[in-house]
Structures are given as structure tokens and as C-alpha cells.
Design a protein around this motif. Sequence first.
Motif, PDB file in Angstrom:
ATOM      1  N   CYS A  34       0.602  -1.111   0.140  1.00 40.83           N
ATOM      2  CA  CYS A  34       0.207   0.191   0.215  1.00 40.83           C
ATOM      3  C   CYS A  34       0.764   1.337  -0.081  1.00 40.83           C
ATOM      4  CB  CYS A  34      -1.249  -0.207   1.144  1.00 40.83           C
ATOM      5  SG  CYS A  34      -1.934   1.790   1.379  1.00 40.83           S
ATOM      6  N   GLY A  35       0.386   2.443  -0.788  1.00 46.24           N
ATOM      7  CA  GLY A  35       1.502   3.322  -1.467  1.00 46.24           C
ATOM      8  C   GLY A  35       0.517   4.738  -0.256  1.00 46.24           C
ATOM      9  N   VAL A  36       1.437   5.295   0.316  1.00 49.77           N
ATOM     10  CA  VAL A  36       0.699   6.357   1.398  1.00 49.77           C
ATOM     11  C   VAL A  36       1.343   7.438   1.585  1.00 49.77           C
ATOM     12  CG1 VAL A  36      -0.973   4.848   2.930  1.00 49.77           C
ATOM     13  CG2 VAL A  36       1.708   5.382   3.570  1.00 49.77           C
ATOM     14  N   THR A  37       1.474   8.719   2.713  1.00 45.37           N
ATOM     15  CA  THR A  37       2.139   9.608   2.472  1.00 45.37           C
ATOM     16  C   THR A  37       3.300   9.172   3.304  1.00 45.37           C
ATOM     17  OG1 THR A  37       1.046  10.597   4.177  1.00 45.37           O
ATOM     18  CG2 THR A  37       0.140  10.911   2.483  1.00 45.37           C
ATOM     19  N   GLN A  38       4.077  10.531   3.490  1.00 37.45           N
ATOM     20  CA  GLN A  38       5.760  10.434   4.531  1.00 37.45           C
ATOM     21  C   GLN A  38       5.032  11.021   5.119  1.00 37.45           C
ATOM     22  OE1 GLN A  38       7.528  12.369   1.090  1.00 37.45           O
ATOM     23  NE2 GLN A  38       9.294  11.133   0.630  1.00 37.45           N
ATOM     24  N   GLY A  39       3.791  11.307   5.941  1.00 37.28           N
ATOM     25  CA  GLY A  39       3.194  11.333   7.512  1.00 37.28           C
ATOM     26  C   GLY A  39       3.081  12.500   6.935  1.00 37.28           C
ATOM     27  N   LEU A  40       1.322  12.839   7.249  1.00 38.09           N
ATOM     28  CA  LEU A  40       0.125  13.111   7.625  1.00 38.09           C
ATOM     29  C   LEU A  40      -0.703  13.023   8.191  1.00 38.09           C
ATOM     30  CD1 LEU A  40      -1.000  16.132   5.757  1.00 38.09           C
ATOM     31  CD2 LEU A  40      -2.383  14.434   4.875  1.00 38.09           C
ATOM     32  N   PRO A  41      -0.653  13.280   9.429  1.00 40.11           N
ATOM     33  CA  PRO A  41      -1.491  13.273  10.176  1.00 40.11           C
ATOM     34  C   PRO A  41      -2.776  13.054  10.344  1.00 40.11           C
ATOM     35  CG  PRO A  41       0.246  15.303  11.193  1.00 40.11           C
ATOM     36  CD  PRO A  41       0.586  14.885   9.900  1.00 40.11           C
ATOM     37  N   GLY A  42      -3.172  12.116  10.318  1.00 42.59           N
ATOM     38  CA  GLY A  42      -4.618  11.741  10.337  1.00 42.59           C
ATOM     39  C   GLY A  42      -5.051  11.176   8.812  1.00 42.59           C
ATOM     40  N   PHE A  43      -4.041  11.493   8.223  1.00 37.95           N
ATOM     41  CA  PHE A  43      -4.435   9.913   6.650  1.00 37.95           C
ATOM     42  C   PHE A  43      -3.465   8.842   6.600  1.00 37.95           C
ATOM     43  CE2 PHE A  43      -6.483  13.971   6.682  1.00 37.95           C
ATOM     44  CZ  PHE A  43      -8.043  13.765   6.073  1.00 37.95           C
ATOM     45  N   SER A  44      -2.029   9.376   6.689  1.00 35.35           N
ATOM     46  CA  SER A  44      -1.115   8.114   7.084  1.00 35.35           C
ATOM     47  C   SER A  44       0.172   8.737   7.460  1.00 35.35           C
ATOM     48  CB  SER A  44      -0.626   7.847   5.406  1.00 35.35           C
ATOM     49  OG  SER A  44      -0.944   8.382   4.723  1.00 35.35           O
ATOM     50  N   TYR A  45       0.894   8.332   8.908  1.00 35.11           N
ATOM     51  CA  TYR A  45       1.734   9.309   9.303  1.00 35.11           C
ATOM     52  C   TYR A  45       2.032   7.873  10.481  1.00 35.11           C
ATOM     53  CZ  TYR A  45      -1.778   9.710  13.192  1.00 35.11           C
ATOM     54  OH  TYR A  45      -1.930   9.520  13.944  1.00 35.11           O
ATOM     55  N   THR A  46       3.401   7.743  11.418  1.00 33.08           N
ATOM     56  CA  THR A  46       3.339   6.472  11.857  1.00 33.08           C
ATOM     57  C   THR A  46       3.220   7.681  13.518  1.00 33.08           C
ATOM     58  OG1 THR A  46       5.552   7.189  11.310  1.00 33.08           O
ATOM     59  CG2 THR A  46       5.175   5.333  10.758  1.00 33.08           C
ATOM     60  N   ASP A  47       2.234   6.689  14.216  1.00 34.45           N
ATOM     61  CA  ASP A  47       2.269   6.658  15.651  1.00 34.45           C
ATOM     62  C   ASP A  47       3.983   7.063  16.453  1.00 34.45           C
ATOM     63  OD1 ASP A  47       2.239   4.339  16.399  1.00 34.45           O
ATOM     64  OD2 ASP A  47       0.504   4.617  16.890  1.00 34.45           O
ATOM     65  N   ASP A  48       2.988   6.960  17.997  1.00 33.12           N
ATOM     66  CA  ASP A  48       4.432   7.607  18.657  1.00 33.12           C
ATOM     67  C   ASP A  48       4.815   6.311  19.108  1.00 33.12           C
ATOM     68  OD1 ASP A  48       4.210  10.225  18.912  1.00 33.12           O
ATOM     69  OD2 ASP A  48       2.768   9.551  21.090  1.00 33.12           O
ATOM     70  N   LYS A  49       3.872   5.266  18.621  1.00 25.94           N
ATOM     71  CA  LYS A  49       5.141   3.407  18.891  1.00 25.94           C
ATOM     72  C   LYS A  49       5.555   3.168  17.415  1.00 25.94           C
ATOM     73  CE  LYS A  49       1.321   2.296  21.908  1.00 25.94           C
ATOM     74  NZ  LYS A  49       0.400   1.552  22.308  1.00 25.94           N
ATOM     75  N   GLU A  51       4.066   3.239  14.642  1.00 21.40           N
ATOM     76  CA  GLU A  51       2.584   1.907  13.752  1.00 21.40           C
ATOM     77  C   GLU A  51       2.107   3.010  13.371  1.00 21.40           C
ATOM     78  OE1 GLU A  51       1.615  -0.921  14.073  1.00 21.40           O
ATOM     79  OE2 GLU A  51       3.483  -1.736  15.564  1.00 21.40           O
ATOM     80  N   TRP A  52       1.844   2.919  11.874  1.00 21.02           N
ATOM     81  CA  TRP A  52       0.815   3.790  11.106  1.00 21.02           C
ATOM     82  C   TRP A  52      -0.551   3.060  11.641  1.00 21.02           C
ATOM     83  CZ3 TRP A  52       2.871   6.204   6.865  1.00 21.02           C
ATOM     84  CH2 TRP A  52       3.735   6.170   6.712  1.00 21.02           C
ATOM     85  N   ALA A  53      -0.436   5.009  11.008  1.00 24.33           N
ATOM     86  CA  ALA A  53      -2.227   5.289  11.486  1.00 24.33           C
ATOM     87  C   ALA A  53      -2.875   6.146  10.778  1.00 24.33           C
ATOM     88  CB  ALA A  53      -2.137   5.304  13.196  1.00 24.33           C
ATOM     89  N   GLY A  54      -4.255   6.199  10.305  1.00 27.25           N
ATOM     90  CA  GLY A  54      -4.050   7.619   9.499  1.00 27.25           C
ATOM     91  C   GLY A  54      -6.113   7.008   8.776  1.00 27.25           C
ATOM     92  N   MET A  55      -6.796   7.548   7.885  1.00 23.10           N
ATOM     93  CA  MET A  55      -7.492   7.118   7.830  1.00 23.10           C
ATOM     94  C   MET A  55      -7.641   6.176   6.094  1.00 23.10           C
ATOM     95  SD  MET A  55     -10.924  10.429   7.019  1.00 23.10           S
ATOM     96  CE  MET A  55     -12.131   8.989   6.288  1.00 23.10           C
ATOM     97  N   ALA A 115     -10.792   4.694  -7.468  1.00 18.47           N
ATOM     98  CA  ALA A 115     -11.811   3.585  -6.625  1.00 18.47           C
ATOM     99  C   ALA A 115     -13.310   4.078  -6.017  1.00 18.47           C
ATOM    100  CB  ALA A 115     -11.229   2.349  -6.521  1.00 18.47           C
ATOM    101  N   GLY A 116     -12.954   5.009  -5.997  1.00 12.26           N
ATOM    102  CA  GLY A 116     -13.952   6.134  -5.295  1.00 12.26           C
ATOM    103  C   GLY A 116     -12.913   6.989  -4.060  1.00 12.26           C
ATOM    104  N   VAL A 117     -14.427   8.059  -3.611  1.00 15.48           N
ATOM    105  CA  VAL A 117     -13.684   9.115  -2.445  1.00 15.48           C
ATOM    106  C   VAL A 117     -13.922   8.764  -1.686  1.00 15.48           C
ATOM    107  CG1 VAL A 117     -13.849  11.373  -2.276  1.00 15.48           C
ATOM    108  CG2 VAL A 117     -14.332  10.494  -4.863  1.00 15.48           C
ATOM    109  N   THR A 118     -12.917   8.688  -0.532  1.00 13.79           N
ATOM    110  CA  THR A 118     -12.705   8.242   0.303  1.00 13.79           C
ATOM    111  C   THR A 118     -12.655   9.175   1.876  1.00 13.79           C
ATOM    112  OG1 THR A 118     -10.337   7.902   0.215  1.00 13.79           O
ATOM    113  CG2 THR A 118     -11.384   6.330   0.532  1.00 13.79           C
ATOM    114  N   TYR A 119     -12.401  10.900   1.305  1.00 14.55           N
ATOM    115  CA  TYR A 119     -12.351  12.215   1.655  1.00 14.55           C
ATOM    116  C   TYR A 119     -13.225  12.805   0.907  1.00 14.55           C
ATOM    117  CZ  TYR A 119     -11.494  15.500   5.259  1.00 14.55           C
ATOM    118  OH  TYR A 119     -11.964  16.423   5.759  1.00 14.55           O
ATOM    119  N   TYR A 120     -13.942  13.167   1.116  1.00 16.39           N
ATOM    120  CA  TYR A 120     -13.563  15.207   0.125  1.00 16.39           C
ATOM    121  C   TYR A 120     -13.064  16.565   0.534  1.00 16.39           C
ATOM    122  CZ  TYR A 120     -17.473  12.727  -2.308  1.00 16.39           C
ATOM    123  OH  TYR A 120     -18.288  11.243  -3.226  1.00 16.39           O
TER     124      TYR A 120
END
Length: 336
Positions: A34-49, A51-55, A115-120
Motif C-alpha cells: 500500500c502506497g501512503v504519504t511520508q507523514g500526514l497526521p490523520g491520514f497516513s503517518y507513524t504514531d508514537d509507537k 505504527e502506521w495510522a490514519g484514514m 476506486a472512490g472518494v474516501t474524503y471530500y
Amino acid sequence: MKRFLLAAAGALFMTGAVHAGTLDDVKARGTLNCGVTQGLPGFSYTDDKGEWAGMDVDFCRAIAAAIFDDPTKVKFSPLSAKDRFTALSSGAVDVLSRNTTWTMSRDTTLGFNFAGVTYYDGQGFLVREALGLKSVRELEGASICVQTGTSNEVNVADYFRGQGMKYREIVAFGTFDEAIKAYQSGRCDVFSADRSQLAAMRLKLTNPSSHVLLPETISKEPLGPLVRHGDDQWFDLVRWTYFALVNAEELGVTRQNVEEMLKSTDPRLKRLLGTEGNYGEDVGVTADWVVRIVRAVGNYGEIYDRNVGPGTPLDIERGINNVWRKGGLHYGMPVR
């Protein structure tokens, strides 16, 4: 001639046997790429542990849950805006789930399907509160930071031209973090990006409360996952994973009650949750694929609330990202 045609047919058969579809490749590999951002809180980022997190991360975990009944079977590849499309077209990732705007050119000329719009979303402007600005109309002569590889620069130019305004310069940077540093150092007066990005970016600034989003939204930015052209089964699975998340919210299926919902006699729930029909098998997974998804990540609303909604650091109201019954734009196509 006949011998040539038979040989060609045999070659085509062998080629098809060697190059399986994306879903078959993912199953054989045992991991979704899965391709994600290099770090955008709330969408794709690594948390304090770490771990990848976000919508966007949760969307890929939903696909993995549908396939493997295990949301951890995902390899996340952080990609810059500049490199994201190359990674998808080359096969380095199976799906790009990385705050990417659905535009006509991207949908028709790059060899991808949205494949769709996950966030407008929509593009906005972040400024220092000390400037006392209240509107984009006050940005005459400003220098504006943007990120390269996005539509932000074009949107700014279009808006200013349409309003009969002029900016001093647009300063483009290769990565989001470079643009943030430039804005914070005073290299530019304004930072322009999708409003969700600006909300996330503000969290990374030294004093977030001293920066404000101007009220105007200057563009439409429907963000969603992409797959490569030419693999309809994979496209169907990714698209219907989004619909499954929205339909689950519409029908009140949550992480907490999904097991109880399996007992429902409502035909809509029976089809969605796989106790009636073979809808999961039709997209290459099991009958209980939606149950697997909801167990793993919840429904669309749960994903939104957990990552970007009120109560999170981003604190973004649902607004148009609500389901259609509540005045939003998200609408799950019917399972039937």
C-alpha cells in the motif's frame, strides 16, 4: 499461417498464466503493498509507537482484512507526491491510498482508476494569525508555499487570475516537511494545500494556535484510492471495500455490534454481511468479507471519528464527509 496462429495463441496463454491478477499476486505474496504519504497526521503517518495510522492506512487495512482476515498483512510504502504515480504504475504498490485528488487527467491518461472518494476536500490557505488576515482576497502580492507534484500550484494560479489578483511568487518544495519548514521560517507568507493537509500541518508547527485557516475553499479535491487500469477484479474489490465501509455505517453495523448483526433478518444486512448470497465470492474473497472489514477497522464513520473527527487533534467536523442520510456526500452502492 495456421502454425503461426497456434503458436501465438499458445504464447498468449502462457503469458496469461505467468502474469496473474493483482488479487492473486497479493494472495500469493501474503501481503498487500500500500502506497501512503511520508507523514500526514490523520491520514497516513507513524504514531508514537512507530505504527502506521490514519484514514488512508485504515482503508488499506480494510482491504487486507477482506482478503486475509488479518488487517496487519499490509506493507506501507511512504511516497512523495512526485513519486506516488510511478510507484503504482511500476507495480511497486498494489494500491495508492494517499490523499490523491481524482481529476480527469489522472483518471484517463496515467493508466489508473480511482476506486472512490474516501474524503471530500478542497484547497485552502494557512497564514500567521499575527498578520490579521480574514480572507484570501487580502493576499494580493503574497508569496505562497506549495508542494510539488500536486495540483495546488495550478489551483492557486487559476484562483488568483480569476479574481483579478496577483501574487509575488509561488515557492514549490519537493516534500511536505520541506514546505512546512519553509513556511515556518518565513520563506513565504502563506501555505496553500488541501484543507485537511493544512489542519494536519498546523499540528507540526512550533505554535499551532498562532496560525489560522482562511475561510475560503478555492477548489474541489475529492481524495481517494487508485489502482492500475486493466484489472477489473482488483478494481472491483478496492471500490467495493469503500462501499462496504459506507454501507456498514448507513445500516448501523459497527465494530461492537457486528457479531450481533449477523443474526439479523433484514435482507440488506444479510447480503452485506454474507449470510445471504455470494457477493464476496464475486469479488474474489469470502462471503463474510464485510464482517472481516468491520471487525478490523469499523465502518466509515468509525474510521473518520478515530482519525480526524471531533475529539482528535485535527478536530474536523463531518460536514460533507457524512453519509447521505445525514446531509453528506458518502453514498454506498447497494449490495444486491
